[in-house]
Write a protein that holds these residues in place. Structure first.
Motif, mmCIF file in Angstrom:
data_model
loop_
_atom_site.group_PDB
_atom_site.id
_atom_site.type_symbol
_atom_site.label_atom_id
_atom_site.label_comp_id
_atom_site.label_asym_id
_atom_site.label_seq_id
_atom_site.Cartn_x
_atom_site.Cartn_y
_atom_site.Cartn_z
ATOM 1 N N THR A 1 -25.970 9.271 24.843
ATOM 2 C CA THR A 1 -26.917 9.110 23.828
ATOM 3 C C THR A 1 -27.210 7.993 23.307
ATOM 4 O O THR A 1 -27.492 7.610 22.028
ATOM 5 N N GLY B 1 -30.611 3.653 25.823
ATOM 6 C CA GLY B 1 -31.452 3.725 26.767
ATOM 7 C C GLY B 1 -31.640 2.223 27.727
ATOM 8 O O GLY B 1 -31.559 1.323 26.858
ATOM 9 N N LYS C 1 -33.851 6.871 29.404
ATOM 10 C CA LYS C 1 -35.123 7.070 28.514
ATOM 11 C C LYS C 1 -34.726 6.330 27.144
ATOM 12 O O LYS C 1 -33.836 6.749 26.649
ATOM 13 N N GLU D 1 -33.232 7.347 23.898
ATOM 14 C CA GLU D 1 -32.534 8.981 24.061
ATOM 15 C C GLU D 1 -31.063 8.801 24.802
ATOM 16 O O GLU D 1 -30.392 9.665 24.633
#
Length: 339
Positions: free
Chosen positions: A275, A278, A326, A329
């Motif tokens: 997490t 990105g 992404k 994210e």
């Protein structure tokens, strides 16, 4: 050599002349009918002329072959591409010319490979010089500072820790460069064997666990205990550690790292998801380049070799690695190992 060729040619011409004259003399003596005698003399002269023409033609062809060979050898010596010369089909000349062309192509490929290797070596040396320059300058700087007598104990201890950190950074860089050199030059042996993938992943997680705890990161491993794949355990562990190290480094505090394994028929896929910050799609290929560092992570520790080494390790084992991400994210790196 030239004298020998001239002597042999003269001998052949002499033998033919003597043979033709002898046959003509015998025909003149023993053939009584004039018309037949004249016809046989004409045939004798024609036969001698044909033989002489054949000898001259073979001599011409041998000279042509010699000239072609010399020109081809001159091209090989000078490094030029061997040009296809006029050849004689299904003959010695054609065979020799074909072999010279084949040898010339091999030499050309070898020269191209040597030029590419030299260029690659120059790039590596340039990269190494650039990467070593900064830590070496810092080590020299802090060494000079520590020589000053007016430093307090606290300052001296602080600069000593900084100097030790720079030495560790330089050592890590050199170790990474050694691994890179071994992978690029092929000076190592892969032991491709069926391995327990769960044990390899557990060891990789243990190696990054301490750094993950400092950031309060959760690492989850979803892998059956008996899943096996074919890989070199030492080098594949290195690749997995590089991927997990990046996941820990670029994931904010309190984030999650998920490792999941998916066995397929020909490959076993290992997904390492985080997490973190990105990666922009346009940089998917850049992150696997040697010494690449994105601008947004330039302030973090690293030399830009982790993903480059991981990809090389997997490619050497007929595996590969992909990425999906992404920005803001997180990212998922998928490692494919032979089942």
């Amino acid at each position: 050599m030239k004298k020998a060729e001239t002597w042999i040619s003269g001998l052949l011409y002499g033998i033919l002349g003597f043979f033709g004259a002898g046959m003509g003399y015998l025909i003149w003596l023993f053939v009584p009918i004039e018309e037949v005698r004249i016809l046989m003399l004409v045939l004798d002269i024609s036969l001698v002329a044909v033989c002489l023409a054949r000898i001259w033609y073979e001599k011409y062809r041998a000279g042509k072959l010699t000239d072609n060979i010399c020109e081809s050898l001159d091209d090989l010596i000078s490094g030029r591409e061997v040009q296809r010369q006029q050849t004689f089909d299904d003959s010695l000349a054609d065979k020799v010319q074909g072999k010279l062309l084949q040898y010339g192509n091999i030499l050309q490929e070898d020269r191209k490979e040597n030029r590419a290797e030299k260029q690659k070596l120059q790039e590596i040396i340039s990269d190494i010089s650039h990467q070593i320059k900064t830590p070496m300058a810092n080590i020299r700087l802090f060494s000079n500072i520590l020589k000053q007598e007016n430093l307090s104990c606290g300052q001296r201890e602080e600069f000593s820790h900084t100097l030790e950190f720079q030495v560790d950074k330089l050592e890590f860089l050199l170790q990474s460069l050694i691994k890179m050199s071994r992978l690029e030059t092929g000076t190592f042996v892969l032991h491709m064997e069926g391995q327990n993938l769960y044990h390899t992943l557990v060891q990789a997680v243990q190696d990054v666990w301490q750094e993950a705890e400092k950031k309060n990161l959760k690492i989850n491993l979803d892998c059956d205990l008996d899943i096996r794949a074919k890989y070199d355990e030492k080098w594949t562990l290195e690749a997995m550690e590089n991927l997990l190290t990046n996941a820990v480094k670029y994931t904010p505090e309190g984030g999650n790292i998920q490792i999941s394994v998916h066995p397929w028929q020909f490959y076993t896929r290992v997904d390492i998801s985080d997490t973190g910050i990105g990666i922009a799609k346009e940089h998917y290929n850049d992150i696997f380049k040697r010494f690449y560092r994105a601008e947004e992570v330039a302030a973090k520790e690293g030399v830009g070799l982790g993903l480059y080494l991981a990809q090389m390790i997997l490619n050497k084992q007929r595996g590969y690695i992909t990425v999906k991400s992404k920005q803001g994210e997180g990212s998922t790196f998928s490692v494919y190992l032979l089942s």
